[in-house]
Design an enzyme around this catalytic site. Structure first.
Site, PDB file in Angstrom:
ATOM      1  N   ASP A 101       0.856  -1.193   0.000  1.00 36.05           N
ATOM      2  CA  ASP A 101       0.000   0.000   0.000  1.00 36.05           C
ATOM      3  C   ASP A 101       0.891   1.242   0.000  1.00 36.05           C
ATOM      4  O   ASP A 101       2.111   1.144   0.011  1.00 36.05           O
ATOM      5  CB  ASP A 101      -0.965  -0.027   1.194  1.00 36.05           C
ATOM      6  N   ASP A 303      -8.758  -6.490   0.499  1.00 39.15           N
ATOM      7  CA  ASP A 303      -7.800  -6.912   1.524  1.00 39.15           C
ATOM      8  C   ASP A 303      -8.299  -6.427   2.864  1.00 39.15           C
ATOM      9  O   ASP A 303      -8.998  -5.409   2.946  1.00 39.15           O
ATOM     10  CB  ASP A 303      -6.416  -6.313   1.256  1.00 39.15           C
ATOM     11  N   CYS A 341     -16.118 -26.760   6.442  1.00 35.68           N
ATOM     12  CA  CYS A 341     -14.858 -26.158   5.993  1.00 35.68           C
ATOM     13  C   CYS A 341     -13.820 -27.224   5.660  1.00 35.68           C
ATOM     14  O   CYS A 341     -13.701 -28.232   6.358  1.00 35.68           O
ATOM     15  CB  CYS A 341     -14.323 -25.229   7.081  1.00 35.68           C
ATOM     16  N   CYS A 343     -10.492 -26.544   5.424  1.00 36.34           N
ATOM     17  CA  CYS A 343      -9.143 -26.052   5.751  1.00 36.34           C
ATOM     18  C   CYS A 343      -8.380 -27.069   6.611  1.00 36.34           C
ATOM     19  O   CYS A 343      -8.963 -27.990   7.179  1.00 36.34           O
ATOM     20  CB  CYS A 343      -9.213 -24.695   6.449  1.00 36.34           C
ATOM     21  N   CYS A 346      -9.761 -27.408  10.208  1.00 41.08           N
ATOM     22  CA  CYS A 346     -11.026 -28.137  10.349  1.00 41.08           C
ATOM     23  C   CYS A 346     -10.893 -29.615   9.990  1.00 41.08           C
ATOM     24  O   CYS A 346     -11.651 -30.442  10.479  1.00 41.08           O
ATOM     25  CB  CYS A 346     -12.113 -27.477   9.512  1.00 41.08           C
ATOM     26  N   HIS A 372      -7.937 -21.007   9.643  1.00 36.00           N
ATOM     27  CA  HIS A 372      -9.358 -21.221   9.328  1.00 36.00           C
ATOM     28  C   HIS A 372     -10.027 -19.941   8.812  1.00 36.00           C
ATOM     29  O   HIS A 372     -10.700 -19.963   7.776  1.00 36.00           O
ATOM     30  CB  HIS A 372     -10.115 -21.747  10.546  1.00 36.00           C
TER      31      HIS A 372
HETATM   32 ZN   LIG Z   1     -11.693 -24.375   8.639  1.00 32.70          ZN
END
Ligand SMILES: [Zn+2]
Length: 407
Positions: A101, A303, A341, A343, A346, A372
């Site tokens: 930025d 973002d 989820c 991920c 998870c 997560h």
């Molecule tokens: Zn997750």
């Protein structure tokens, strides 16, 4: 900078692949470090690290782009040192596309907003409060003049100066693929007269940023984005989009400040005017509701530090809304954070375990929660993109938001 591409070869491009009714679209940004499928969520690595997350984890969760903050890296460890390391992407071992930025937002957030608790998104309540309290506090932390801004380091209180030219030089040293012109990010509480003054100054700074960028980077290895300002005011937002849209930028940032209730509308004002064929980054926005509004109104990149920041404090995103994992009701809950989820967290850990780690202040608890939450938002934006290709954006939006915000 290490770059094998030579001569007139284009380092950066954007192609729209699918348009929705209205302003929304899906596309592909090409950078020297790979492609970005848009819309896309950009992972924020403030000090050249997404807190508690390795680049391998970032890649594993499908993050396509990483953004670092110019202000923070300038102060620590210093942009010259980062240049010696080969740029921040190399220093942090992230192989994919990158952004920095302009540093302008920190001038605002550590200056005018310092200590007031006001963020770049105002609610009606904030505005009422500000009209009562005024701005007297602001002057101590940042002084803005025509040429640039003097500000105090949040680390040791020493005074520093940013100008548009200096921001370009620092961002050149930091070495991202996409950088931003230096802008003044005003408070959402600022009134029309000041917003106009700040916006016009931002336009003059944009021209100076382009000039210095061309001197530093004649081959345009770094794509330069201009930042549209104008606060909550339609006439100013439209004027800013017109003036900056006519300048030779590779893309555009849409800067705060917004009013929470009319954010979608304000983004629409801007994107109806900006050149269609250039990418638009909605700066610092990461709430699911706001991302849908941004995509629907023609934004391509988003973002926000929120996913990892709230994760470190135990707030977990799920398809049914946010939960506080430290809450006693999760003590013996042996299910994943979000049963839908995919991920790493998870797939391998339970709510009870992360509850325990967070309550006992173990570092891993923050990392697992951050993996997560970041995965959740990255995947949400991936799913939004897919819904554009599948021509069911509105249906997906209604379904997601109804579940997420109804408890
Ligand atoms: Zn997750």
């Amino acid at each position: 900078m290490d770059n094998k591409e030579q001569g007139s070869q284009k380092h950066f491009s954007f192609e729209i692949k699918k348009k929705m009714q209205g302003l929304g679209r899906a596309g592909v940004i090409k950078t020297p470090h790979g492609e970005i499928q848009t819309p896309s969520f950009v992972a924020v690595g403030t000090k050249a690290t997404v807190k508690g997350i390795t680049p391998e984890m970032l890649e594993g969760m499908g993050a396509q782009v990483a953004l670092a903050n110019t202000y923070h890296l300038y102060l620590q460890p210093g942009d010259e040192l980062v240049a010696k390391a080969g740029g921040f992407p190399k220093m942090m071992n992230w192989q994919g596309p990158t952004m920095t930025d302009s540093g302008g937002f920190q001038v605002f957030s550590l200056g005018e907003a310092f200590g007031t608790g006001v963020s770049k998104v105002a609610s009606g309540e904030d505005i009422v409060v500000s009209e009562r309290k005024g701005y007297s506090k602001s002057k101590k932390f940042a002084h803005i003049d025509e040429d640039g801004v003097n500000f105090r380091s949040y680390i040791d209180g020493t005074w520093h100066r940013f100008t548009p030219e200096r921001s370009m030089e620092i961002q050149w040293n930091l070495g991202a693929d996409m950088i931003f012109a230096f802008d003044e990010c005003t408070s959402p509480l600022a009134q029309h007269e000041y917003q106009r003054e700040a916006m016009e100054r931002t336009h003059r700074w944009a021209e100076r940023s382009i000039v210095r960028h061309e001197e530093l980077d004649p081959e345009n290895k770094q794509a330069l984005f201009g930042v549209v300002q104008g606060g909550r005011f339609q006439d100013l937002r439209e004027e800013s989009a017109r003036v900056l849209g006519a300048m030779n930028f590779d893309g555009f940032g849409i800067g705060g400040s917004f009013n929470k209730d009319d954010m979608a509308e304000a983004v629409g004002w801007v994107n109806r005017i900006l050149p269609e064929g250039k990418p638009r980054h909605m700066l610092g926005i990461g709430e699911p509701m706001d991302i849908f509004a941004g995509v629907g109104n023609g934004c391509d990149l988003f973002d926000c530090v929120s996913p990892t920041r709230v994760a470190r404090h135990g707030r977990i995103y799920t398809a049914d809304g946010q939960v506080q994992i430290k809450n006693a009701r999760f003590r013996e809950d042996f299910t994943p954070l979000d049963s839908e989820c995919s991920c790493y967290t998870c797939q391998n850990y339970t709510r009870a375990y992360i509850h325990h780690l967070q309550r006992s202040k173990e570092i891993l608890g923050q990392t697992l929660a951050s993996i997560h939450n970041l995965h959740f938002i990255v995947k949400l934006v991936d799913d939004i993109r897919q819904s554009i290709y599948d021509e069911c954006f509105e249906e997906f939006k209604d379904e997601f938001l109804k579940r997420y915000y109804t408890k």
